[in-house]
Design a protein around this motif. Structure first.
Motif, PDB file in Angstrom:
ATOM      1  N   LEU A  66       0.823  -1.207   0.000  1.00  0.00           N
ATOM      2  CA  LEU A  66       0.000   0.000   0.000  1.00  0.00           C
ATOM      3  C   LEU A  66       0.860   1.261   0.000  1.00  0.00           C
ATOM      4  N   MET A  67       1.965   1.245   0.742  1.00  0.00           N
ATOM      5  CA  MET A  67       2.859   2.403   0.741  1.00  0.00           C
ATOM      6  C   MET A  67       3.525   2.577  -0.620  1.00  0.00           C
ATOM      7  N   SER A  68       3.817   1.460  -1.284  1.00  0.00           N
ATOM      8  CA  SER A  68       4.393   1.552  -2.628  1.00  0.00           C
ATOM      9  C   SER A  68       3.376   2.115  -3.614  1.00  0.00           C
ATOM     10  N   VAL A  69       2.119   1.688  -3.496  1.00  0.00           N
ATOM     11  CA  VAL A  69       1.059   2.208  -4.369  1.00  0.00           C
ATOM     12  C   VAL A  69       0.916   3.716  -4.202  1.00  0.00           C
ATOM     13  N   PRO A  91       9.479   2.411  -2.905  1.00  0.00           N
ATOM     14  CA  PRO A  91       9.812   2.235  -4.324  1.00  0.00           C
ATOM     15  C   PRO A  91       8.800   1.378  -5.077  1.00  0.00           C
ATOM     16  N   ALA A  92       8.631   1.692  -6.355  1.00  0.00           N
ATOM     17  CA  ALA A  92       7.649   1.023  -7.218  1.00  0.00           C
ATOM     18  C   ALA A  92       7.861  -0.481  -7.353  1.00  0.00           C
ATOM     19  N   PRO A  93       9.108  -1.011  -7.343  1.00  0.00           N
ATOM     20  CA  PRO A  93       9.272  -2.472  -7.484  1.00  0.00           C
ATOM     21  C   PRO A  93       8.526  -3.293  -6.433  1.00  0.00           C
ATOM     22  N   LEU A  94       8.166  -2.685  -5.300  1.00  0.00           N
ATOM     23  CA  LEU A  94       7.427  -3.418  -4.278  1.00  0.00           C
ATOM     24  C   LEU A  94       5.996  -3.722  -4.707  1.00  0.00           C
ATOM     25  N   PRO A  97       2.462  -9.661  -3.774  1.00  0.00           N
ATOM     26  CA  PRO A  97       3.628  -8.798  -3.990  1.00  0.00           C
ATOM     27  C   PRO A  97       4.923  -9.550  -3.662  1.00  0.00           C
ATOM     28  N   ILE A  98       5.810  -9.654  -4.636  1.00  0.00           N
ATOM     29  CA  ILE A  98       6.962 -10.555  -4.515  1.00  0.00           C
ATOM     30  C   ILE A  98       7.983 -10.038  -3.497  1.00  0.00           C
ATOM     31  N   ILE A  99       8.468  -8.810  -3.699  1.00  0.00           N
ATOM     32  CA  ILE A  99       9.506  -8.286  -2.800  1.00  0.00           C
ATOM     33  C   ILE A  99       8.997  -8.137  -1.368  1.00  0.00           C
ATOM     34  N   PRO A 100       7.785  -7.593  -1.140  1.00  0.00           N
ATOM     35  CA  PRO A 100       7.275  -7.555   0.235  1.00  0.00           C
ATOM     36  C   PRO A 100       7.195  -8.927   0.890  1.00  0.00           C
ATOM     37  N   LEU A 101       6.842  -9.967   0.122  1.00  0.00           N
ATOM     38  CA  LEU A 101       6.798 -11.312   0.690  1.00  0.00           C
ATOM     39  C   LEU A 101       8.189 -11.774   1.100  1.00  0.00           C
ATOM     40  N   ILE A 102       9.176 -11.516   0.261  1.00  0.00           N
ATOM     41  CA  ILE A 102      10.556 -11.909   0.587  1.00  0.00           C
ATOM     42  C   ILE A 102      11.031 -11.190   1.842  1.00  0.00           C
ATOM     43  N   ILE A 103      10.775  -9.874   1.910  1.00  0.00           N
ATOM     44  CA  ILE A 103      11.178  -9.099   3.093  1.00  0.00           C
ATOM     45  C   ILE A 103      10.481  -9.623   4.338  1.00  0.00           C
ATOM     46  N   ALA A 104       9.163  -9.870   4.230  1.00  0.00           N
ATOM     47  CA  ALA A 104       8.383 -10.309   5.383  1.00  0.00           C
ATOM     48  C   ALA A 104       8.801 -11.694   5.863  1.00  0.00           C
ATOM     49  N   ALA A 130      14.235   4.396   1.949  1.00  0.00           N
ATOM     50  CA  ALA A 130      13.514   3.861   0.784  1.00  0.00           C
ATOM     51  C   ALA A 130      12.468   4.854   0.305  1.00  0.00           C
ATOM     52  N   ARG A 131      11.852   5.553   1.246  1.00  0.00           N
ATOM     53  CA  ARG A 131      10.853   6.579   0.864  1.00  0.00           C
ATOM     54  C   ARG A 131      11.515   7.705   0.079  1.00  0.00           C
ATOM     55  N   ALA A 132      12.693   8.114   0.519  1.00  0.00           N
ATOM     56  CA  ALA A 132      13.409   9.181  -0.196  1.00  0.00           C
ATOM     57  C   ALA A 132      13.743   8.755  -1.623  1.00  0.00           C
TER      58      ALA A 132
END
Length: 584
Positions: A305-308, A313-316, A325-332, A419-421
């Motif tokens: 949701l923050m990426s949307v 960053p958009a890749p999330l 969502p692939i990258i968020p799943l990997i991070i989580a 990451a937000r910056a």
């Protein structure tokens, strides 16, 4: 939903779509899911309190329950005010994007430690010799299962929650005669600062309350269902903590540190019997794993949701074929495992836990209390302000006295804000020259035809030209208007009302096929996390007589985890709507 259908032009573009937000969650399922997060605090808070203060911990537990009740009542109001989602990120975003992001990052830190702490404690309840290694393996397995975007867990959550409640009530019933008569409760020792530090150390009972505020967008009747879910789980937490605590204080010579990780199992063995310890271990252990799964999905959701919104960053936003969502799943999945590599101790994890959840709740409650644009009564606003003040003192104490917690929260904030910056820098770019579209070919001359006499809807998740041609041919033969629905599955429960997605350019091919067959049509694309519900919703909206879908090609594991769209759809469609399944 965007109905702009380009006849010619670029193959793909970014389009804003309205999302489908089905309200399919009743209060009982909501309470079971909430119990799988909030209710699990009973599993470890008793042992931690006894380890920190022994028989005088009764007073600290009582103070914690008073604060927990205050916070819960605040969230009843927050859920009523925000029926589309009352989590810290969504409620604060309209006032301060920066505070909303900080609150979301602290909530993310809470989710990480929820996974580490809950599943580690499950290992202790199961009696595993190396619970840290077992917890890392279980987290990896949970993450692997979530690759498929499991959704149909409400029934399992209710079963585990009821089993755990039955086990706890059994211990309370058997232990009550002795506990009420022989419980030894000592007065608090030490000075006020020492007792405040103990109170701060067991603040975990408020964790998980954010889970229900994030579910209001899924509830059938958000105000009623969220209130019932909160109050039912609050009642369980308060009653179980008090009576199990008395049972704990009635055991003579109980060592303060011996059972800090699995106190409830020990109480079951002591009062009911050795065999009952396994009943408690299985029920509470599964509930703790359920809490870890809920936290993992929460962490995926908040990143997406923050990426949307352009805050990460958009890749999330990139999804796998199951809509996860692939990258968020990997991070989580990876971050909680990394935490367990360095920290195996329940007491230390509890400190890291508290700084995230208290910070997120503080921002949410404090923002609501000071928001003059919402209408709430003065007593409720005062209660919220008082709760926020206490939470501010707690958060400050943790930050000052618990350096590991401060370092952890600082790392999360620095990483997240960095990451937000990057995401915001990516948005500030010089726009590329807009290519001049090629000249449109001359429009096809279409034969005269009678007005459509019926309406068909063909639904698909991915491009399926054979299914589309079948639907077009059926529409041509029966003189039907054809709705072409593409459901973009996004396995994130509480989607925003509108979302930007890249169009895949399918509109042009659909136009060519329909024009060739001389079939009137309308193309629709809807992002949704519940495919069957969304198809039924669109079918009802447009009053179609027939729904055409393709045969599912899923393996058994996918069907177990996600259920069948065909079964879901057949149960939701009215009896007078035909469901046609194309197997080509």
């Amino acid at each position: 939903m965007s109905s702009d259908i380009p006849q010619y032009g670029p193959a793909s573009r970014v389009v804003e779509y309205a999302t489908s937000r089905p309200r399919v969650l009743g209060w009982l399922r909501g309470a079971a899911i909430l119990d799988g997060d909030w209710g699990t605090s009973i599993a470890y808070v008793l042992g931690i309190a006894f380890a920190l203060a022994g028989n005088s911990s009764f007073w600290h537990l009582a103070a914690m329950l008073i604060l927990t009740t205050l916070v819960a009542l605040n969230y009843v109001t927050i859920c009523r005010l925000h029926p589309n989602g009352g989590g810290v990120y969504s409620t604060v975003y309209h006032r301060s994007r920066s505070f909303a992001v900080i609150g979301a990052l602290l909530l993310g830190a809470d989710y990480v430690i929820t996974m580490s702490l809950s599943i580690l404690d499950a290992g202790h309840y199961f009696g595993i010799q190396d619970p840290a290694t077992a917890a890392m393996i279980i987290i990896f397995i949970v993450g692997a299962f979530n690759w498929f975007g499991p959704k149909h867990t409400g029934g399992a959550a209710i079963f585990v929650s009821v089993a755990t409640l039955a086990a706890i009530l059994t211990i309370i019933a058997v232990s009550a005669p002795e506990a009420l008569k022989n419980a030894i409760i000592e007065p608090p020792s030490g000075n006020s600062f020492d007792n405040w530090e103990i109170f701060v150390g067991i603040i975990l009972s408020i964790s998980g309350i954010e889970a229900v505020s994030n579910m209001t967008g899924l509830m059938k009747e958000p105000t009623r269902d969220s209130r019932r879910a909160i109050l039912s789980v609050l009642t369980k937490v308060v009653v179980a903590t008090i009576f199990l605590g008395l049972a704990m204080y009635a055991i003579p010579g109980l060592d303060r540190m011996e059972h800090k990780e699995e106190m409830v199992r020990f109480l079951g063995e002591f009062y009911v019997g050795q065999w009952f310890g396994w009943v408690v271990a299985v029920s509470i252990g599964l509930l703790l794993i359920s809490a870890g799964n809920t936290a993992l999905n929460g962490l995926i959701s908040i990143q997406f949701l923050m990426s949307v919104d352009g805050e990460l960053p958009a890749p999330l936003r990139k999804l796998n074929r199951h809509g996860v969502p692939i990258i968020p799943l990997i991070i989580a999945t990876i971050v909680p495992i990394v935490v367990l590599v360095f920290i195996h101790d329940i007491l230390t994890l509890a400190q890291l836990y508290a700084i995230g959840v208290v910070g997120a709740i503080l921002i949410n409650v404090g923002s609501t209390a000071t928001d003059k644009s919402i209408v709430i009564s003065k007593p409720i606003r005062l209660m919220m302000a008082l709760s926020a003040l206490v939470l501010l003192f707690v958060e400050t104490s943790i930050a000052v006295d618990k350096p590991k917690a401060t370092i952890f929260a600082g790392l999360v904030l620095v990483t997240g804000l960095g990451a937000r910056a990057l995401a915001q820098r990516a948005k500030v770019r010089v726009p590329a020259p807009v290519p001049v579209p090629a000249a449109a070919p001359p429009p096809r001359r279409r034969a005269r035809r009678a007005l459509p006499t019926s309406r068909f809807l063909v639904a698909m998740k991915d491009a399926n030209e054979r299914l589309l041609k079948f639907a077009i041919e059926e529409s041509r033969h029966r003189n039907a208007f054809l709705f072409v629905l593409r459901v973009k599955e996004i396995a994130v429960g509480n989607l925003p009302e509108r979302i930007f997605l890249e169009s895949n350019g399918a509109e042009r091919r659909i136009e060519e096929l329909c024009a060739t067959a001389n079939v009137d049509y309308q193309y629709l694309q809807v992002p949704s996390y519940e495919v069957g519900y969304t198809i039924a919703e669109q079918a009802a909206t447009f009053g179609v007589e027939r729904v055409i879908i393709g045969a599912e090609r899923r393996n058994r594991l996918e069907n177990v985890l996600k259920g069948s769209v065909m079964r879901s759809l057949s149960g939701l469609l009215p009896e007078d709507v035909q469901l046609v399944i194309f197997g080509g």
